[in-house]
Design a protein around this motif. Structure first.
Motif, short mmCIF file in Angstrom:
data_model
loop_
_atom_site.label_atom_id
_atom_site.label_comp_id
_atom_site.label_asym_id
_atom_site.label_seq_id
_atom_site.Cartn_x
_atom_site.Cartn_y
_atom_site.Cartn_z
N VAL A 1 -31.35 33.89 14.48
CA VAL A 1 -32.44 33.04 14.01
C VAL A 1 -32.60 31.89 15.00
O VAL A 1 -31.64 31.45 15.63
N ARG A 2 -33.83 31.41 15.13
CA ARG A 2 -34.14 30.42 16.16
C ARG A 2 -34.97 29.29 15.58
O ARG A 2 -35.73 29.50 14.62
N ALA A 3 -34.84 28.11 16.17
CA ALA A 3 -35.68 26.96 15.82
C ALA A 3 -36.27 26.39 17.09
O ALA A 3 -35.61 26.35 18.14
N GLU A 4 -37.52 25.95 17.00
CA GLU A 4 -38.22 25.36 18.13
C GLU A 4 -38.84 24.04 17.69
O GLU A 4 -39.61 24.01 16.73
N ALA A 5 -38.47 22.95 18.37
CA ALA A 5 -38.91 21.60 18.01
C ALA A 5 -39.91 21.08 19.03
O ALA A 5 -39.61 21.05 20.23
N ARG A 6 -41.07 20.65 18.55
CA ARG A 6 -42.14 20.14 19.41
C ARG A 6 -42.41 18.68 19.08
O ARG A 6 -42.65 18.34 17.91
N PRO A 7 -42.42 17.81 20.07
CA PRO A 7 -42.65 16.39 19.82
C PRO A 7 -44.07 16.12 19.32
O PRO A 7 -45.04 16.66 19.88
N VAL A 8 -44.17 15.32 18.28
CA VAL A 8 -45.45 14.75 17.84
C VAL A 8 -45.60 13.35 18.41
O VAL A 8 -46.69 12.94 18.83
N HIS A 9 -44.49 12.62 18.45
CA HIS A 9 -44.47 11.27 18.99
C HIS A 9 -43.06 10.96 19.46
O HIS A 9 -42.09 11.22 18.75
N LEU A 10 -42.92 10.43 20.66
CA LEU A 10 -41.64 9.94 21.17
C LEU A 10 -41.86 8.53 21.71
O LEU A 10 -42.42 8.35 22.79
N GLY A 11 -41.44 7.55 20.94
CA GLY A 11 -41.60 6.16 21.34
C GLY A 11 -40.26 5.51 21.62
O GLY A 11 -39.22 6.16 21.62
N ARG A 12 -40.30 4.22 21.87
CA ARG A 12 -39.06 3.51 22.18
C ARG A 12 -38.19 3.30 20.95
O ARG A 12 -36.97 3.24 21.05
N SER A 13 -38.81 3.16 19.76
CA SER A 13 -38.03 2.86 18.56
C SER A 13 -37.88 4.06 17.63
O SER A 13 -36.90 4.14 16.88
#
Length: 262
Positions: A219-231
């Motif tokens: 089984v596999r999981a794939e994570a895609r960024p929606v937002h990557l900020g400083r905090s």
């Protein structure tokens, strides 16, 4: 409304997954269910173990309240990490209670506390009752609490990925991949993205279970960024079985150094 849990079946239905990840001492108490987690030494398993603990202790509360011939099936699981991992306590306690419940299912919560009583994490679940089915047969012998999950996690092109190569070793008593393990795999995929950023750690995990994984493949999981900020950062994660069928979808929030601080 809090639904009291009776002692009509005081025996905990702790399976091999719970034993491998250090969940012990599950019992009725405080109008709900309580259990202890002996934290794994392997850092990559701590969130997995926490998710398994929460899924198990809340599921047991609903199992004891189930109508005859029904089984409690987790449809959503949310975990909030309030104190950054690793925690100083080698053992933590979880207390679950049902907030609402009827013949169809319900909603429950769980608090995870350290030896000084401080709340380290919280969790919630939505479950539905389905027709009970036969178990998967005798459970295998328990492995040590730090038994390796055999998960490979990495990130490339900004996408996090995790793969559980032998999911059959981490199934519950009904032969289905444990919901807490599914949650942990999605978190490991997200954590691979946070590790590349270097500032963020997982603070919130919300998993929705769509269907059971088909047996016979990783089984596999794939994570895609929606937002990557400083905090803080937000990722959307899909979990698929060996046939490519989507089985879970999750949202993972990371915060600077983990925990609740902005």
């Amino acid at each position: 409304m809090t639904v009291p849990v009776t002692d009509r079946d005081a025996e905990c239905h702790r399976g091999v997954v719970e034993r491998r990840l250090g969940v012990v001492g599950c019992r009725a108490g405080g109008g709900g269910r309580r259990a202890i987690l002996r934290m794994p030494d392997y850092p990559g398993q701590r969130i997995v173990a926490l998710a398994v603990l929460a899924d198990h202790v809340m599921g047991e509360a609903f199992y004891l309240a189930a109508p005859p011939g029904r089984w409690a099936l987790t449809t959503e699981l949310a975990v909030d990490v309030l104190a950054p991992l690793p925690w100083p306590d080698r053992e933590v306690s979880a207390a679950a209670r049902i907030l609402c419940c009827d013949a169809r299912g319900g909603f429950g919560t769980c608090e995870v506390t350290g030896g000084d009583g401080a709340v380290l994490a919280t969790a919630s679940t939505r479950l539905q009752y389905v027709a009970a089915r036969a178990g998967a047969g005798p459970l295998p012998d328990a492995a040590p609490p730090d038994a390796a999950l055999d998960v490979r996690a990495w990130a490339d092109d900004g996408t996090g990925r995790a793969e559980l190569r032998h999911p059959q070793h981490w199934s519950n008593n009904y032969g289905v991949l444990h919901g807490g393990v599914w949650a942990g795999i999605t978190e490991l995929a997200a954590a691979a993205v946070f590790a590349r950023d270097g500032r963020l750690r997982t603070a919130h995990l919300h998993v929705r279970y769509l269907r059971s994984a088909e047996p016979g493949g990783p089984v596999r999981a794939e994570a895609r960024p929606v937002h990557l900020g400083r905090s803080f950062g937000v990722l959307e994660v899909d979990g698929t079985d060996g046939t490519g069928q989507r089985c879970v979808t999750a949202t993972v929030t990371g915060r600077r150094d983990g925990g609740v601080a902005p």
